[in-house]
Design an enzyme around this catalytic site. Structure first.
Site, short mmCIF file in Angstrom:
data_model
loop_
_atom_site.label_atom_id
_atom_site.label_comp_id
_atom_site.label_asym_id
_atom_site.label_seq_id
_atom_site.Cartn_x
_atom_site.Cartn_y
_atom_site.Cartn_z
N HIS A 154 -5.41 10.09 -9.96
CA HIS A 154 -5.73 9.21 -8.84
C HIS A 154 -7.13 9.59 -8.36
O HIS A 154 -7.42 10.78 -8.15
CB HIS A 154 -4.77 9.42 -7.67
CG HIS A 154 -3.40 8.84 -7.85
ND1 HIS A 154 -2.63 9.04 -8.95
CD2 HIS A 154 -2.68 8.03 -7.01
CE1 HIS A 154 -1.47 8.40 -8.80
NE2 HIS A 154 -1.48 7.77 -7.63
N GLU B 217 -8.97 6.17 -4.17
CA GLU B 217 -8.01 5.40 -3.37
C GLU B 217 -8.49 5.51 -1.92
O GLU B 217 -9.04 4.55 -1.36
CB GLU B 217 -6.59 5.95 -3.53
CG GLU B 217 -5.54 5.20 -2.70
CD GLU B 217 -4.15 5.84 -2.76
OE1 GLU B 217 -4.03 7.02 -3.16
OE2 GLU B 217 -3.18 5.15 -2.37
N ASP C 258 4.41 2.46 -5.41
CA ASP C 258 5.67 2.96 -4.83
C ASP C 258 6.44 1.76 -4.30
O ASP C 258 6.51 1.54 -3.08
CB ASP C 258 5.35 3.92 -3.67
CG ASP C 258 4.54 5.11 -4.14
OD1 ASP C 258 5.14 6.04 -4.71
OD2 ASP C 258 3.31 5.10 -3.95
N1 HPA Z 1 -1.45 7.91 -3.70
C1 HPA Z 1 -1.44 9.22 -3.82
N2 HPA Z 1 -0.34 9.92 -4.02
C2 HPA Z 1 0.82 9.27 -4.14
C3 HPA Z 1 0.87 7.90 -4.03
C4 HPA Z 1 -0.33 7.19 -3.81
O1 HPA Z 1 -0.37 5.95 -3.68
N3 HPA Z 1 2.16 7.55 -4.19
C5 HPA Z 1 2.86 8.69 -4.39
N4 HPA Z 1 2.04 9.74 -4.36
ZN ZN Z 2 -0.15 6.23 -6.98
#
Ligand code: HPA
Ligand code: ZN
Length: 290
Positions: A189, A192, A271
């Site tokens: 990730h 975000e 999620d």
């Molecule tokens: N971002 C970061 N960590 C996470 C996310 C997310 O959207 N969903 C579950 N863990």
């Molecule tokens: Zn995620």
């Protein structure tokens, strides 16, 4: 017939629907601090990523046995199949379970009881991606990789999730090097809530081949050009971005501009039990159930 889909950004713990959470709590003799599923759903009003993560980790308390993890994954795969998903690359967060005294064997063996027969049962092929929690230490990530070694025949790759800001990808250089040496694929990730520099670090320091979210690349035209040139896939999650207030409304989401720029974006759910927009309205845009 729903459109055939690939789901490349899905946290299995984020598929825990309130009904199943209460069912598992009862089976495990636990009492949840909500009076019922409606009261729990009422709590799904998030200000940011952290406010979601607080609830996401709290509700994981109901996942205790192999059977729980199997039931969680099997319920997701059945719903995904009904929506046309043919392939799912599934994240899981072992550190969140190890910290509660649930063993790696319990988590992976339980998930695998569902994933191992998913093609035959649901017509959905799967891969499992083990995420490190970036707000935990690098040493904890290394210990988690070590604990996963007996299970690497069932784990395709590693990822990086949880609270992003203040936890840059470079913190995890060593564990990603170790994962690469073990033949694991690498994703993370980035971008975000964190800045575009985290996307560059994920590529250059961690060697990821795909970026999860990656949304904030749009703030850096040179980075956008690089992502286009190198054909780096971005697993974009528009409904998650609205619910976690990364963007104000779906109409403000940069996905159309990202596609116009030539970025290789896929659309994913993140999620879904927590973040799908069930007739929930933000700003000007009201969204129907997904
Ligand atoms: N971002 C970061 N960590 C996470 C996310 C997310 O959207 N969903 C579950 N863990
Ligand atoms: Zn995620």
């Amino acid at each position: 017939m729903p459109v055939p889909k690939a789901e490349l950004h899905l946290h299995i713990e984020g598929t825990l629907e309130p009904e199943l959470a209460f069912g598992l709590a009862a089976r495990n003799g636990l009492t949840l601090p909500w009076t019922g599923t409606e009261a729990l759903r009422e709590a799904y009003r998030f200000q940011d990523l952290q406010s979601f993560l607080d609830l996401y980790y709290a509700l994981m308390a109901v996942l205790r046995t192999e059977q729980d993890f199997e039931d969680l994954a099997d319920a997701y795969l059945a719903r995904a199949a009904a929506q046309g998903v043919r392939h799912a690359e599934i994240f899981f967060d072992p550190q969140a379970h190890l910290a509660r005294g649930v063993a790696m064997d319990t988590v992976v063996d339980g998930l695998w009881r569902a994933l191992g027969r998913s093609e035959e049962r649901h017509g959905v092929s799967t891969r499992l991606i083990m995420c490190f929690l970036r707000d935990e230490s690098a040493a904890s990530a290394l210990a988690t990789l070590e604990a996963a070694r007996p299970h690497l025949d069932r784990i395709t790759g590693v990822g990086l999730d949880s609270a992003e800001v203040g936890h840059p990808p470079s913190k995890f250089r060593e564990v990603y090097q170790a994962a690469a040496a073990l033949g694991l694929r690498r994703v993370a990730h980035a971008g975000e809530e964190g800045p575009p520099e985290y996307i560059t670090e994920a590529l250059d320091v961690l060697g990821v081949e795909r970026v999860d979210h990656g949304l904030r690349c749009v703030e850096d035209p040179a980075l956008v050009r690089r992502l286009v040139r190198e054909r780096i896939p971005l697993t974009v999650c528009p409904l998650s971005n609205v619910r976690l207030r990364v963007v104000d409304t779906l109409a403000d989401h940069p996905l159309p501009a990202m596609l116009d720029a030539g970025l290789m974006c896929t659309v994913n759910s993140d999620d879904p039990a927590y973040l799908a927009l069930f007739s929930y309205s933000y700003g000007q845009v009201a969204c129907s159930p997904v």
